[in-house]
Design an enzyme around this catalytic site. Structure first.
Site, PDB file in Angstrom:
ATOM      1  N   LYS A  46      44.847 -15.904  -0.423  1.00  0.00           N
ATOM      2  CA  LYS A  46      44.087 -15.016   0.420  1.00  0.00           C
ATOM      3  C   LYS A  46      43.530 -15.733   1.642  1.00  0.00           C
ATOM      4  O   LYS A  46      43.109 -15.114   2.599  1.00  0.00           O
ATOM      5  CB  LYS A  46      42.888 -14.422  -0.356  1.00  0.00           C
ATOM      6  CG  LYS A  46      43.220 -13.769  -1.660  1.00  0.00           C
ATOM      7  CD  LYS A  46      41.908 -13.104  -2.212  1.00  0.00           C
ATOM      8  CE  LYS A  46      42.123 -12.526  -3.582  1.00  0.00           C
ATOM      9  NZ  LYS A  46      42.166 -13.544  -4.658  1.00  0.00           N
ATOM     10  N   GLY A  47      43.454 -17.044   1.572  1.00  0.00           N
ATOM     11  CA  GLY A  47      42.725 -17.826   2.575  1.00  0.00           C
ATOM     12  C   GLY A  47      43.089 -17.566   4.027  1.00  0.00           C
ATOM     13  O   GLY A  47      42.249 -17.665   4.905  1.00  0.00           O
ATOM     14  N   GLU A 102      48.673 -20.771   7.355  1.00  0.00           N
ATOM     15  CA  GLU A 102      47.801 -21.261   6.271  1.00  0.00           C
ATOM     16  C   GLU A 102      46.385 -21.465   6.791  1.00  0.00           C
ATOM     17  O   GLU A 102      46.184 -21.821   7.961  1.00  0.00           O
ATOM     18  CB  GLU A 102      48.329 -22.621   5.782  1.00  0.00           C
ATOM     19  CG  GLU A 102      49.197 -22.539   4.537  1.00  0.00           C
ATOM     20  CD  GLU A 102      48.386 -22.528   3.248  1.00  0.00           C
ATOM     21  OE1 GLU A 102      47.316 -21.896   3.207  1.00  0.00           O
ATOM     22  OE2 GLU A 102      48.840 -23.149   2.283  1.00  0.00           O
ATOM     23  N   ASP A 103      45.413 -21.282   5.916  1.00  0.00           N
ATOM     24  CA  ASP A 103      44.028 -21.578   6.286  1.00  0.00           C
ATOM     25  C   ASP A 103      43.816 -23.081   6.491  1.00  0.00           C
ATOM     26  O   ASP A 103      43.243 -23.509   7.471  1.00  0.00           O
ATOM     27  CB  ASP A 103      43.053 -21.029   5.227  1.00  0.00           C
ATOM     28  CG  ASP A 103      43.423 -21.427   3.795  1.00  0.00           C
ATOM     29  OD1 ASP A 103      44.437 -22.130   3.590  1.00  0.00           O
ATOM     30  OD2 ASP A 103      42.695 -21.022   2.871  1.00  0.00           O
ATOM     31  N   ASP A 106      45.862 -29.454   3.166  1.00  0.00           N
ATOM     32  CA  ASP A 106      45.047 -30.445   2.470  1.00  0.00           C
ATOM     33  C   ASP A 106      45.974 -31.539   1.922  1.00  0.00           C
ATOM     34  O   ASP A 106      46.403 -32.416   2.671  1.00  0.00           O
ATOM     35  CB  ASP A 106      44.259 -29.707   1.376  1.00  0.00           C
ATOM     36  CG  ASP A 106      43.230 -30.551   0.656  1.00  0.00           C
ATOM     37  OD1 ASP A 106      42.760 -31.540   1.230  1.00  0.00           O
ATOM     38  OD2 ASP A 106      42.899 -30.233  -0.493  1.00  0.00           O
ATOM     39  N   LYS A 134      43.009 -31.249   6.857  1.00  0.00           N
ATOM     40  CA  LYS A 134      42.260 -32.385   6.275  1.00  0.00           C
ATOM     41  C   LYS A 134      43.262 -33.515   6.108  1.00  0.00           C
ATOM     42  O   LYS A 134      43.760 -33.777   5.016  1.00  0.00           O
ATOM     43  CB  LYS A 134      41.733 -31.990   4.894  1.00  0.00           C
ATOM     44  CG  LYS A 134      40.349 -31.429   4.862  1.00  0.00           C
ATOM     45  CD  LYS A 134      39.853 -31.431   3.422  1.00  0.00           C
ATOM     46  CE  LYS A 134      39.160 -30.155   3.078  1.00  0.00           C
ATOM     47  NZ  LYS A 134      38.784 -30.055   1.656  1.00  0.00           N
ATOM     48  N   PHE A 155      34.288 -30.089   1.798  1.00  0.00           N
ATOM     49  CA  PHE A 155      34.748 -28.803   1.279  1.00  0.00           C
ATOM     50  C   PHE A 155      34.237 -27.686   2.179  1.00  0.00           C
ATOM     51  O   PHE A 155      33.030 -27.485   2.318  1.00  0.00           O
ATOM     52  CB  PHE A 155      34.303 -28.587  -0.173  1.00  0.00           C
ATOM     53  CG  PHE A 155      35.074 -27.470  -0.789  1.00  0.00           C
ATOM     54  CD1 PHE A 155      36.353 -27.692  -1.279  1.00  0.00           C
ATOM     55  CD2 PHE A 155      34.557 -26.193  -0.829  1.00  0.00           C
ATOM     56  CE1 PHE A 155      37.111 -26.647  -1.807  1.00  0.00           C
ATOM     57  CE2 PHE A 155      35.298 -25.141  -1.359  1.00  0.00           C
ATOM     58  CZ  PHE A 155      36.574 -25.373  -1.844  1.00  0.00           C
ATOM     59  N   VAL A 156      35.152 -26.963   2.796  1.00  0.00           N
ATOM     60  CA  VAL A 156      34.767 -25.947   3.772  1.00  0.00           C
ATOM     61  C   VAL A 156      34.939 -24.538   3.219  1.00  0.00           C
ATOM     62  O   VAL A 156      35.807 -24.291   2.376  1.00  0.00           O
ATOM     63  CB  VAL A 156      35.563 -26.093   5.091  1.00  0.00           C
ATOM     64  CG1 VAL A 156      35.082 -27.285   5.887  1.00  0.00           C
ATOM     65  CG2 VAL A 156      37.058 -26.198   4.840  1.00  0.00           C
ATOM     66  N   ASP A 162      37.334 -19.871   0.639  1.00  0.00           N
ATOM     67  CA  ASP A 162      36.360 -19.520  -0.398  1.00  0.00           C
ATOM     68  C   ASP A 162      35.855 -20.714  -1.188  1.00  0.00           C
ATOM     69  O   ASP A 162      36.442 -21.794  -1.194  1.00  0.00           O
ATOM     70  CB  ASP A 162      36.978 -18.541  -1.390  1.00  0.00           C
ATOM     71  CG  ASP A 162      37.910 -19.236  -2.373  1.00  0.00           C
ATOM     72  OD1 ASP A 162      38.839 -19.922  -1.910  1.00  0.00           O
ATOM     73  OD2 ASP A 162      37.687 -19.126  -3.587  1.00  0.00           O
ATOM     74  N   ARG A 168      34.331 -15.886   1.917  1.00  0.00           N
ATOM     75  CA  ARG A 168      35.497 -15.609   2.765  1.00  0.00           C
ATOM     76  C   ARG A 168      35.102 -14.798   3.993  1.00  0.00           C
ATOM     77  O   ARG A 168      35.761 -14.816   5.010  1.00  0.00           O
ATOM     78  CB  ARG A 168      36.558 -14.827   1.982  1.00  0.00           C
ATOM     79  CG  ARG A 168      37.191 -15.594   0.819  1.00  0.00           C
ATOM     80  CD  ARG A 168      38.431 -14.847   0.321  1.00  0.00           C
ATOM     81  NE  ARG A 168      38.900 -15.317  -0.977  1.00  0.00           N
ATOM     82  CZ  ARG A 168      39.712 -16.356  -1.152  1.00  0.00           C
ATOM     83  NH1 ARG A 168      40.125 -17.058  -0.113  1.00  0.00           N
ATOM     84  NH2 ARG A 168      40.122 -16.698  -2.353  1.00  0.00           N
TER      85      ARG A 168
HETATM   86  P1  IMP Z   1      47.194 -28.201  -0.413  1.00  0.00           P
HETATM   87  O1  IMP Z   1      48.288 -27.641  -1.264  1.00  0.00           O
HETATM   88  O2  IMP Z   1      46.479 -29.332  -1.100  1.00  0.00           O
HETATM   89  O3  IMP Z   1      47.605 -28.564   0.992  1.00  0.00           O
HETATM   90  O4  IMP Z   1      46.061 -27.140  -0.401  1.00  0.00           O
HETATM   91  C1  IMP Z   1      45.941 -26.144   0.438  1.00  0.00           C
HETATM   92  C2  IMP Z   1      45.060 -25.067  -0.203  1.00  0.00           C
HETATM   93  O5  IMP Z   1      43.946 -25.629  -0.920  1.00  0.00           O
HETATM   94  C3  IMP Z   1      44.481 -24.235   0.888  1.00  0.00           C
HETATM   95  O6  IMP Z   1      45.327 -23.178   1.232  1.00  0.00           O
HETATM   96  C4  IMP Z   1      43.172 -23.776   0.273  1.00  0.00           C
HETATM   97  O7  IMP Z   1      43.371 -22.594  -0.455  1.00  0.00           O
HETATM   98  C5  IMP Z   1      42.778 -24.868  -0.679  1.00  0.00           C
HETATM   99  N1  IMP Z   1      41.755 -25.746  -0.068  1.00  0.00           N
HETATM  100  C6  IMP Z   1      41.895 -27.037   0.282  1.00  0.00           C
HETATM  101  N2  IMP Z   1      40.772 -27.534   0.813  1.00  0.00           N
HETATM  102  C7  IMP Z   1      39.864 -26.513   0.814  1.00  0.00           C
HETATM  103  C8  IMP Z   1      38.501 -26.400   1.259  1.00  0.00           C
HETATM  104  O8  IMP Z   1      37.858 -27.335   1.773  1.00  0.00           O
HETATM  105  N3  IMP Z   1      37.926 -25.177   1.099  1.00  0.00           N
HETATM  106  C9  IMP Z   1      38.571 -24.111   0.540  1.00  0.00           C
HETATM  107  N4  IMP Z   1      39.855 -24.182   0.117  1.00  0.00           N
HETATM  108  C10 IMP Z   1      40.493 -25.373   0.243  1.00  0.00           C
HETATM  109 MG    MG Z   2      45.125 -21.127   0.740  1.00  0.00          MG
END
Ligand code: IMP
Ligand code: MG
Length: 194
Positions: A46-47, A102-103, A106, A134, A155-156, A162, A168
């Site tokens: 949903k992000g 993507e939001d 990470d 990040k 953590f944002v 969320d 959100r």
């Molecule tokens: P990745 O697979 O580790 O790149 O993670 C990406 C997903 O992790 C994002 O789409 C978010 O849903 C979640 N995520 C990572 N960091 C944060 C944060 O600081 N706040 C909220 N959601 C996060």
């Molecule tokens: Mg996400």
């Protein structure tokens, strides 16, 4: 769940005006780069929904949109790397210029997984637009083609992102400063959709 701090108690990392200005720049770059084509924007629920809604309204060329939903398993802030699609795309992406929206990027696991799954459907191109990056947390070697802001390892929440499914709806991106709260997050959000 009841311990979640009030939004107004959380410090602002990026305010709404700054976010809007940057998204306009990203949309201008996308409109320029995809000139003469019709990019197919795929929002990751949903992000990404708030970001996507603002991004498309600044895009000046034709584009189409679709969404998919992903569930990642892991203990809160640390994902195990296991990801699955819980809502698939509605239309075929074969031959399309796909731009995943993507939001936040990470560890890179989500996008790496999407590259594999969506790439198997033979899109003409496959790129990523992420509002936040990040970068210091990256585990897999993936980069976004369009990045709104590179942020530190905090953590944002807000603007679609969320904490335990809350925040959100905030217009700004805020961060949760206390390690205790992050511990709660680890406890509460196991196997929650991102
Ligand atoms: P990745 O697979 O580790 O790149 O993670 C990406 C997903 O992790 C994002 O789409 C978010 O849903 C979640 N995520 C990572 N960091 C944060 C944060 O600081 N706040 C909220 N959601 C996060
Ligand atoms: Mg996400």
């Amino acid at each position: 769940m009841t311990n979640a701090p009030l939004a107004s108690d959380l410090p602002i990392l990026l305010d709404a005006a700054k976010i809007e200005a940057r998204i306009a720049e990203m949309a201008a770059a996308i409109s320029r780069d995809y000139q003469g084509r019709t990019p197919h924007l795929v929002g990751v629920l949903k992000g990404a929904w708030v970001f996507m809604a603002d991004l498309v309204r600044h895009i000046s060329i034709h584009c189409t949109v679709d969404f998919l939903s992903i569930q990642s398993y892991g203990s809160g802030t640390v994902s195990s790397g296991e990801v699955k699609i819980t809502k698939d795309l509605d239309v075929s992406i074969e031959g399309r210029d796909v731009l995943v929206v993507e939001d936040i990027l990470d560890t890179g696991r989500t996008f790496s997984y999407l590259q594999e799954v969506l790439g198997a459907h033979d899109p003409a191109s496959l790129k990523l637009a992420a509002l936040l990056d990040k970068h210091s947390r990256r585990i897999l070697p993936v980069e976004a083609d369009y990045v709104g802001f590179e942020i530190p390892d905090v953590f944002v929440v807000g603007y679609g992102l969320d904490f335990d499914q809350k925040y959100r709806n905030l217009a700004d991106v805020r961060y949760i400063p206390s390690p205790q709260t992050l511990f709660l997050f680890d406890k509460q959000t196991q196997a929650d959709p991102s």
